[in-house]
Motif scaffolding. Structure first.
Motif, PDB file in Angstrom:
ATOM      1  N   VAL A 204       0.845  -1.203   0.000  1.00  0.00           N
ATOM      2  CA  VAL A 204       0.000   0.000   0.000  1.00  0.00           C
ATOM      3  C   VAL A 204       0.883   1.258   0.000  1.00  0.00           C
ATOM      4  O   VAL A 204       0.604   2.231  -0.708  1.00  0.00           O
ATOM      5  CB  VAL A 204      -0.956   0.006   1.214  1.00  0.00           C
ATOM      6  N   SER A 205       1.971   1.221   0.787  1.00  0.00           N
ATOM      7  CA  SER A 205       2.887   2.361   0.856  1.00  0.00           C
ATOM      8  C   SER A 205       3.521   2.661  -0.498  1.00  0.00           C
ATOM      9  O   SER A 205       3.699   3.824  -0.870  1.00  0.00           O
ATOM     10  CB  SER A 205       3.974   2.099   1.901  1.00  0.00           C
ATOM     11  N   ILE A 206       3.870   1.595  -1.243  1.00  0.00           N
ATOM     12  CA  ILE A 206       4.445   1.817  -2.574  1.00  0.00           C
ATOM     13  C   ILE A 206       3.438   2.482  -3.492  1.00  0.00           C
ATOM     14  O   ILE A 206       3.769   3.386  -4.269  1.00  0.00           O
ATOM     15  CB  ILE A 206       4.957   0.489  -3.189  1.00  0.00           C
ATOM     16  N   TYR A 207       2.199   2.054  -3.407  1.00  0.00           N
ATOM     17  CA  TYR A 207       1.136   2.702  -4.194  1.00  0.00           C
ATOM     18  C   TYR A 207       1.024   4.186  -3.842  1.00  0.00           C
ATOM     19  O   TYR A 207       0.860   5.034  -4.724  1.00  0.00           O
ATOM     20  CB  TYR A 207      -0.206   2.018  -3.944  1.00  0.00           C
ATOM     21  N   LEU A 208       1.123   4.486  -2.554  1.00  0.00           N
ATOM     22  CA  LEU A 208       0.939   5.862  -2.111  1.00  0.00           C
ATOM     23  C   LEU A 208       2.129   6.755  -2.455  1.00  0.00           C
ATOM     24  O   LEU A 208       1.959   7.929  -2.766  1.00  0.00           O
ATOM     25  CB  LEU A 208       0.677   5.899  -0.601  1.00  0.00           C
ATOM     26  N   CYS A 209       3.346   6.197  -2.382  1.00  0.00           N
ATOM     27  CA  CYS A 209       4.521   7.015  -2.731  1.00  0.00           C
ATOM     28  C   CYS A 209       4.729   7.089  -4.241  1.00  0.00           C
ATOM     29  O   CYS A 209       5.455   7.955  -4.736  1.00  0.00           O
ATOM     30  CB  CYS A 209       5.775   6.486  -2.049  1.00  0.00           C
ATOM     31  N   GLU A 210       4.088   6.164  -4.986  1.00  0.00           N
ATOM     32  CA  GLU A 210       4.105   6.164  -6.452  1.00  0.00           C
ATOM     33  C   GLU A 210       5.526   6.095  -7.022  1.00  0.00           C
ATOM     34  O   GLU A 210       5.852   6.752  -8.006  1.00  0.00           O
ATOM     35  CB  GLU A 210       3.367   7.387  -6.997  1.00  0.00           C
ATOM     36  N   SER A 211       6.364   5.293  -6.375  1.00  0.00           N
ATOM     37  CA  SER A 211       7.715   5.066  -6.873  1.00  0.00           C
ATOM     38  C   SER A 211       7.688   3.896  -7.846  1.00  0.00           C
ATOM     39  O   SER A 211       7.523   2.740  -7.441  1.00  0.00           O
ATOM     40  CB  SER A 211       8.660   4.759  -5.705  1.00  0.00           C
ATOM     41  N   MET A 212       7.823   4.204  -9.129  1.00  0.00           N
ATOM     42  CA  MET A 212       7.669   3.173 -10.155  1.00  0.00           C
ATOM     43  C   MET A 212       8.705   2.061 -10.031  1.00  0.00           C
ATOM     44  O   MET A 212       8.396   0.875 -10.151  1.00  0.00           O
ATOM     45  CB  MET A 212       7.742   3.814 -11.543  1.00  0.00           C
ATOM     46  N   PHE A 213       9.949   2.436  -9.778  1.00  0.00           N
ATOM     47  CA  PHE A 213      11.003   1.430  -9.791  1.00  0.00           C
ATOM     48  C   PHE A 213      11.036   0.600  -8.512  1.00  0.00           C
ATOM     49  O   PHE A 213      11.726  -0.414  -8.448  1.00  0.00           O
ATOM     50  CB  PHE A 213      12.370   2.080 -10.041  1.00  0.00           C
ATOM     51  N   ALA A 214      10.278   1.015  -7.480  1.00  0.00           N
ATOM     52  CA  ALA A 214      10.188   0.191  -6.270  1.00  0.00           C
ATOM     53  C   ALA A 214       9.574  -1.166  -6.587  1.00  0.00           C
ATOM     54  O   ALA A 214       9.922  -2.182  -5.977  1.00  0.00           O
ATOM     55  CB  ALA A 214       9.366   0.920  -5.204  1.00  0.00           C
ATOM     56  N   TRP A 215       8.644  -1.183  -7.581  1.00  0.00           N
ATOM     57  CA  TRP A 215       8.042  -2.460  -7.997  1.00  0.00           C
ATOM     58  C   TRP A 215       9.096  -3.384  -8.594  1.00  0.00           C
ATOM     59  O   TRP A 215       9.074  -4.598  -8.372  1.00  0.00           O
ATOM     60  CB  TRP A 215       6.934  -2.210  -9.017  1.00  0.00           C
ATOM     61  N   VAL A 216      10.028  -2.800  -9.347  1.00  0.00           N
ATOM     62  CA  VAL A 216      11.112  -3.597  -9.938  1.00  0.00           C
ATOM     63  C   VAL A 216      12.005  -4.142  -8.833  1.00  0.00           C
ATOM     64  O   VAL A 216      12.452  -5.300  -8.888  1.00  0.00           O
ATOM     65  CB  VAL A 216      11.929  -2.747 -10.939  1.00  0.00           C
ATOM     66  N   GLU A 217      12.290  -3.304  -7.824  1.00  0.00           N
ATOM     67  CA  GLU A 217      13.086  -3.763  -6.676  1.00  0.00           C
ATOM     68  C   GLU A 217      12.448  -4.979  -6.015  1.00  0.00           C
ATOM     69  O   GLU A 217      13.127  -5.965  -5.703  1.00  0.00           O
ATOM     70  CB  GLU A 217      13.219  -2.642  -5.641  1.00  0.00           C
ATOM     71  N   VAL A 218      11.149  -4.899  -5.795  1.00  0.00           N
ATOM     72  CA  VAL A 218      10.431  -6.008  -5.145  1.00  0.00           C
ATOM     73  C   VAL A 218      10.515  -7.269  -6.003  1.00  0.00           C
ATOM     74  O   VAL A 218      10.801  -8.366  -5.498  1.00  0.00           O
ATOM     75  CB  VAL A 218       8.956  -5.630  -4.876  1.00  0.00           C
ATOM     76  N   PHE A 219      10.282  -7.121  -7.307  1.00  0.00           N
ATOM     77  CA  PHE A 219      10.324  -8.284  -8.201  1.00  0.00           C
ATOM     78  C   PHE A 219      11.705  -8.925  -8.204  1.00  0.00           C
ATOM     79  O   PHE A 219      11.848 -10.144  -8.051  1.00  0.00           O
ATOM     80  CB  PHE A 219       9.934  -7.882  -9.630  1.00  0.00           C
ATOM     81  N   VAL A 220      12.744  -8.104  -8.377  1.00  0.00           N
ATOM     82  CA  VAL A 220      14.113  -8.632  -8.441  1.00  0.00           C
ATOM     83  C   VAL A 220      14.501  -9.274  -7.117  1.00  0.00           C
ATOM     84  O   VAL A 220      15.039 -10.393  -7.088  1.00  0.00           O
ATOM     85  CB  VAL A 220      15.110  -7.510  -8.809  1.00  0.00           C
ATOM     86  N   GLY A 221      14.241  -8.580  -6.004  1.00  0.00           N
ATOM     87  CA  GLY A 221      14.640  -9.092  -4.696  1.00  0.00           C
ATOM     88  C   GLY A 221      13.983 -10.425  -4.364  1.00  0.00           C
ATOM     89  O   GLY A 221      14.662 -11.373  -3.930  1.00  0.00           O
ATOM     90  N   ILE A 222      12.679 -10.514  -4.560  1.00  0.00           N
ATOM     91  CA  ILE A 222      11.977 -11.769  -4.252  1.00  0.00           C
ATOM     92  C   ILE A 222      12.384 -12.876  -5.217  1.00  0.00           C
ATOM     93  O   ILE A 222      12.497 -14.049  -4.827  1.00  0.00           O
ATOM     94  CB  ILE A 222      10.449 -11.537  -4.256  1.00  0.00           C
ATOM     95  N   SER A 223      12.640 -12.528  -6.467  1.00  0.00           N
ATOM     96  CA  SER A 223      13.116 -13.526  -7.445  1.00  0.00           C
ATOM     97  C   SER A 223      14.443 -14.136  -7.003  1.00  0.00           C
ATOM     98  O   SER A 223      14.633 -15.359  -7.048  1.00  0.00           O
ATOM     99  CB  SER A 223      13.271 -12.886  -8.827  1.00  0.00           C
TER     100      SER A 223
END
Length: 409
Positions: A204-223
């Motif tokens: 929810v926090s990522i949605y609110l801060c609207e940091s586009m590349f944070a989604w990439v961080e999450v994908f790469v890190g969990i992968s």
């Protein structure tokens, strides 16, 4: 003679016990310093900066902690490297770089201190603390968006930064916390439902801060976590979900990620900044201009650009080719140690998190420089200090045993 001998022996025993107690007291103090360092990350950034600088200065001025820091391998070389670039910044009149240089020296000393004293038990407990503290930043973000904005139109938040200076810094913190939550779940530590809840709050926090590349961080890190921990079914499902999301966004043209429509304009501005940075790198390619060179050089043209929006270009403009090579060699050595522990020694707990967060940070570093801030850098440094859990294990085990004995008295 026997009485005298008995007294002397008793005196030696008392002296040894006193020494052990001093060691335990020091051990508890050092643990508190590490906890304070991490806790400060989730304070408003001004207070975080004051507390972290104060802790760094204390570690340098205190004789015992200074010995611990300089007992670490390469600590003196790190100090000499950063001291040299303080001089470079002074010669150019780069006062941004002088301030940032002192900050980096203190940050590195805090990291070396954490590494020298880190145990697996302490590391995992502090990671749990990080996850719990992120509830405060998520709560702050939600209140900024849905409470304060509704009560007062003056505070109309588009992108939320919570207690951080910029939304992108908030995005990096939240992405890192999500990776930590995933690590705790995949390695079966603690209450899974708690980490699921904290993870959702940070999404929810990522949605609110609207940091586009944070989604990439999450994908790469969990992968990276799933690959190292050999959870192939979950990895396949994770990749499938990611590709489904990409299909929905680009093929069906549905806005799942905020600000994605602004990506073209954002990238255009990035290229403009990168062209400026490359032009300035050519002026001093070997040694750079010291830390914060982008802000220093751009301010001369009355346009303040805080950083180069690329961790790789920022290193070149700050430290030149020579400094960048030194940093790269040092980090490669560290990475080799982690990879050896992870894959050769089969120690995937802790190392999987270090590699996941590192990969996420350096992928994000292609297009932004959120890593070097008074709240993001200490969290990254703490995670890297996990390598200390594999060093001097017997000595640290004895310390933990002594602490438990002290508590039981």
């Amino acid at each position: 003679m026997l009485t005298i001998y008995s007294l002397l022996k008793r005196g030696i025993i008392i002296e040894k016990k006193a020494a052990i107690r001093r060691q335990i007291d020091d051990s508890l103090t050092y643990t508190n310093i590490i906890i304070m360092t991490v806790t400060s990350i989730f304070l408003p950034y001004i207070f975080a900066g004051i507390l972290l600088v104060g802790l760094g200065i204390y570690l340098v001025l205190n004789k015992q902690t200074r010995k611990i820091i300089f007992a670490q391998r390469y600590s003196k070389y790190i100090f000499l490297f950063l001291a040299f670039y303080l001089i470079v910044a002074l010669l150019y009149g780069n006062w941004f770089g002088v301030g940032a240089g002192f900050g980096l020296i203190l940050a590195m000393f805090i990291g070396l201190f954490q590494r020298s004293f880190m145990t697996r038990e302490l590391y995992e407990r502090v990671l749990t603390l990080v996850c719990l503290l992120s509830i405060t930043s998520s709560s702050c973000a939600i209140s900024q968006k849905f409470v304060i904005s509704l009560l007062d139109d003056f505070y109309n938040y588009d992108r939320i930064s919570a207690m951080f200076l910029h939304p992108n810094y908030f995005g990096t913190i939240t992405a890192t916390v999500i990776i930590i939550c995933a690590y705790k779940i995949f390695t079966n530590q603690g209450l899974k439902w708690l980490y699921y809840v904290i993870g959702i709050l940070n999404v929810v926090s990522i949605y609110l801060c609207e940091s586009m590349f944070a989604w990439v961080e999450v994908f790469v890190g969990i992968s990276v976590l799933l690959i190292i921990l050999k959870k192939w079914r979950l990895f396949s499902a994770w990749v499938f979900v990611a590709f489904t999301g990409v299909f929905i966004i680009f093929a069906l043209n549905i806005d799942l990620i905020p600000r994605l429509s602004d990506a073209e304009e954002t990238l255009r501005l990035r290229f403009k900044i990168w062209n400026f940075v490359v032009h300035e790198i050519k002026k001093s390619p070997l040694i750079g201009h010291g830390s914060m060179s982008c802000a220093f050089l751009s301010s001369k043209n009355h346009k303040l650009i805080p950083h180069s929006h690329s961790i790789y270009l920022d290193s070149l403009i700050n430290y030149g080719i020579i400094g960048t090579v030194i940093i790269l060699v040092s980090f490669v050595k560290y990475l080799y140690s982690i990879l050896t522990i992870c894959f050769k020694d089969k120690q995937t707990v802790i190392t999987s998190l270090i590699l996941a967060v590192t990969a996420a940070a350096f992928v994000h570093g292609v297009t932004d420089l959120t890593l070097f801030w008074i709240q993001t850098l200490p969290l990254f440094i703490f995670i890297l200090s996990g390598i200390g859990t594999f060093e001097n294990r017997e000595e640290k085990r004895l310390f933990n045993l002594l602490i438990r004995q002290r508590y039981s008295e």
